[in-house]
Design an enzyme around this catalytic site. Sequence first.
Site, PDB file in Angstrom:
ATOM      1  N   ALA A 332       0.835  -1.200   0.000  1.00 20.35           N
ATOM      2  CA  ALA A 332       0.000   0.000   0.000  1.00 20.35           C
ATOM      3  C   ALA A 332       0.868   1.249   0.000  1.00 20.35           C
ATOM      4  O   ALA A 332       1.800   1.360   0.804  1.00 20.35           O
ATOM      5  CB  ALA A 332      -0.910   0.002   1.222  1.00 20.35           C
ATOM      6  N   SER A 813      -3.154  -4.901  -3.265  1.00 18.00           N
ATOM      7  CA  SER A 813      -2.228  -4.400  -2.247  1.00 18.00           C
ATOM      8  C   SER A 813      -2.685  -4.817  -0.868  1.00 18.00           C
ATOM      9  O   SER A 813      -3.879  -5.003  -0.609  1.00 18.00           O
ATOM     10  CB  SER A 813      -2.139  -2.870  -2.297  1.00 18.00           C
ATOM     11  OG  SER A 813      -1.679  -2.404  -3.541  1.00 18.00           O
ATOM     12  N   CYS A 814      -1.712  -4.970   0.013  1.00 11.48           N
ATOM     13  CA  CYS A 814      -1.957  -5.037   1.444  1.00 11.48           C
ATOM     14  C   CYS A 814      -0.811  -4.268   2.093  1.00 11.48           C
ATOM     15  O   CYS A 814      -0.226  -3.389   1.459  1.00 11.48           O
ATOM     16  CB  CYS A 814      -2.070  -6.474   1.934  1.00 11.48           C
ATOM     17  SG  CYS A 814      -0.590  -7.471   1.717  1.00 11.48           S
ATOM     18  N   LYS A 815      -0.489  -4.573   3.315  1.00 12.00           N
ATOM     19  CA  LYS A 815       0.557  -3.809   3.981  1.00 12.00           C
ATOM     20  C   LYS A 815       1.900  -3.942   3.272  1.00 12.00           C
ATOM     21  O   LYS A 815       2.584  -2.949   3.029  1.00 12.00           O
ATOM     22  CB  LYS A 815       0.677  -4.274   5.436  1.00 12.00           C
ATOM     23  CG  LYS A 815       1.729  -3.540   6.247  1.00 12.00           C
ATOM     24  CD  LYS A 815       1.752  -4.050   7.668  1.00 12.00           C
ATOM     25  CE  LYS A 815       2.828  -3.342   8.489  1.00 12.00           C
ATOM     26  NZ  LYS A 815       2.850  -3.817   9.894  1.00 12.00           N
TER      27      LYS A 815
END
Length: 910
Positions: A332, A813-815
């Site tokens: 992200a 997306s993620c972290k």
Amino acid sequence: IPERKVGISQLNPKFLPTAHPFSTSFFCLSILLHLLSPLPACNDLVASSRDGKPSALVQVSVIDPRKQHVICHGCTEIVEASKDPLFLTGVTFPSDYPACPETLVKLTVFDAKDKNQEPVTLFFLKMEGYQATRKRLVFPRRSSDGVSTAGTVVVSRLKMGEMEEADIDYISTEKTSHKVGKSRSKEEKQESLLFKNPICKVYRFQTADSKWMLVREQMEECTLSFSVPKQLLSLYIQEDTSRVQDLRELGELSPHWDNLRKEVMTRYGGIISSYQETLTELDKITGHSFKPSCCKAQKSLEFVPINLHTQRMRVTCPRKTDASYDIVTAGAPAAHFQGFKCGGLHRLLSRYEAEKKSTAYQCIYYSPEHTAKAQEVLGTVDLLQPLIVSLADQLLQAAQEHSSPGLQDALKNLSDKTEQFVHTLKDELVKSALLALHAARPGYGLPGHSPTTSINESGTVCNNVEGSQTTARGEGGPLKHQDSIPHHKEYDEEEWDRVWASVAKRLNCVIAMVDQLREEDNSKPEPVPEQQLADVITSHNPGDWREQLHPLVTKLKDCVTEVVEKAKRAMTFVLLQEAACSLPQGFHLQQRRDVVFSQALATLACGFVMRLYAGMQDKGFLRQLHQVGLVAQFESLLSTYSEEIGMLEDMEVGIADLQKVVFQITEAQTDDLGDLEPLVRGRRDHFTVQVPLPRLVFQVLPEEIREGKPLRVFPVLFNVGINEQQTIAERFGDISLQERINQRNFEILEAYFKLLSEKVPTECLPCFQTQTDIKELLETLGQNVVTKKRKNVEILWIAGTICRRLNGIRFTSCKSAKDRTSMSVTLEQCALLRDEHQLSKDFFIRALDCMRSRLNQGDLGQWEDPEAGAVTQNKPASRHFYPIALLLVSSHLLVVWLILSLVFLLAKYQ
């Protein structure tokens, strides 16, 4: 060949380079292994477990006799509790694999149930001999003592686009993608320059009608991860340096304003110095094409996106053409180095605007709209001034050539740009800023101090040309090219109104002169009475057209230059107020916004280039590209809890800022990497990404794209948290941020589809097996975004489906773009295989396990996470990431965890 016993701990889990990106025409050895029992004497695999059913897997290693060491190249998945396992995972050897005729391929069969047991089979195969043999080889599987036989191993050699011939009905070997490979070789050559270090995995899965499909995954790094941030940093430095110079050119100010100016210039100097240091550090980095998540909080890499990778899944099926599915994965976009203690950009910007109003006593408060307008005026003026000067020179050139059509065309272009220039300066913000700047001068309010006007607007006369212009209007006859140009009599007699109106009056003089010159030229062939000819000579001195136009054009250019200087000083003063009212918070927010936007733009540029290359042969896609633009759908899996709230707030602003980005296709000078790399141009309020293409590829594009038409992108963001922290947020926290983001971006997506439906026929959109209408999908998505439902992943599924149906660009997306992202991508790929390629229901879970298995990328007993560096010893990859036992008691654990957290917080802040 004598057997050399090599233990698992001695194997080097090294990944060797593969073929150039997205290749469909190169020869690829795909070793698909499956254990059969063709002879009665060896129909069972030997296992040490009580049930006698081994959990087998096959490891493929490469032995280079010159270097005398074994390199673990890959392995299959684990097939549990089966004497006759069928392996679905293959191992790829590309055409440019660094092998010599003496290179050996070693296949080792392990029983994953017994970790202490030595491998019971070893056999070797020469690479050169294997490439020359038939497609299927059968080897006996022998125990470690080399005496007893424990089964048979069948090795199949395949190319992409064909399947092996066996007892089951496989894909015909005649069905290849040779033609596709030839037609796309130019694009693939350029792709190989921008996408590097590919990792390939090959599978075979069974369809619902007992056929077999071949699936190839290829994940790559993108060089834009570093090149785009470095270009943006250079543009930021250039823009801030120019801003400092504009502040110096404001002239003499009163002590209060002068002190504010010095403080603002000092802040700009600090930002410039920091960005220069970061750029220097980035220039030192070589050999890397992506930033791992372990470096996400590193200051020198804060502008670089996290784990930016491209993934393409290519499917070859019976009775259906080859299909490819692309997706871009990245962490992200967020300012991890600056942290999230006070929230993300959305919250910080809202708080900043409220605080700025309270400190407005030190300066003049301008709203964010006024600040954005000031930046827009500065950008427009900087763009239009050189254009007006250039068009004025073209007018003089046409006059020198005595070309009446050329004179008319040049005058039309000059009038249009000047009209746009005047319209920009008519804004009340410019007028009020000039008055405020005048009030900030030393001695303002003292007796005898009054504003001065540098241009004598009231006395502007174009000799006989102005007189003839007035006469024509008095008689009711409109003058050509003048109706859209403002006249000074229509505006108030105030300083700024007279200043910008003078530009229109100077242009009117030029227009009148050109009209008389053209009328004179048209009247020459006709017989003219002597008296009328004398009047013409009297009212207009004969001679060269350029000589007669040059004085008027020079006055126009001088007037434009003087107006630009006034407007730039006024808008610079507005930006000075904005900066002075926000010290130092405003500069910190600007740096944070620069960081987030840099990561978002690098990700978007990667996806756009990948999508452009994939659709180069699709005329419908190219038509949609230049007539409407593309939708870029960002799928976020962040939770609305703890630090990830700040990440989501950063990402929301970063994705929204991508609306000020347009793309432009240009023709590359050469085919070198330096000339084919996308270039970023512009300033913070507007950026253009230029994508060069080789000459042969560029020439087949539509005319609108070749002429440099800006190509728009419509970014949309949908977020649904899926981890255990989201469970806490939904039960005890607040998810209004997620709901607001999804609702707002649904409206953007709906407006894009409406625009697309008006301009592009449905034939331009891709065809899918699922025939659900896009309107129905949008209605379903709209219902889901307003429905109160926990972890409503239907939002992400439907949004992703709509994006693919609209020829869009998919991002996930993620972290850190690791666990949650990989779970989402693999599930989406298996769903595509099921819905579009009739993947058998019995193979769905196995296909999902194969794609999620990490054993295929290294050693089976000791695999290393190449991104995180974490090593798990002697533990084969589990079938699922989360243990089932933990999921069964997760609700009770969450309650216990919440109670302990509350106790800790009370003790901390008591």
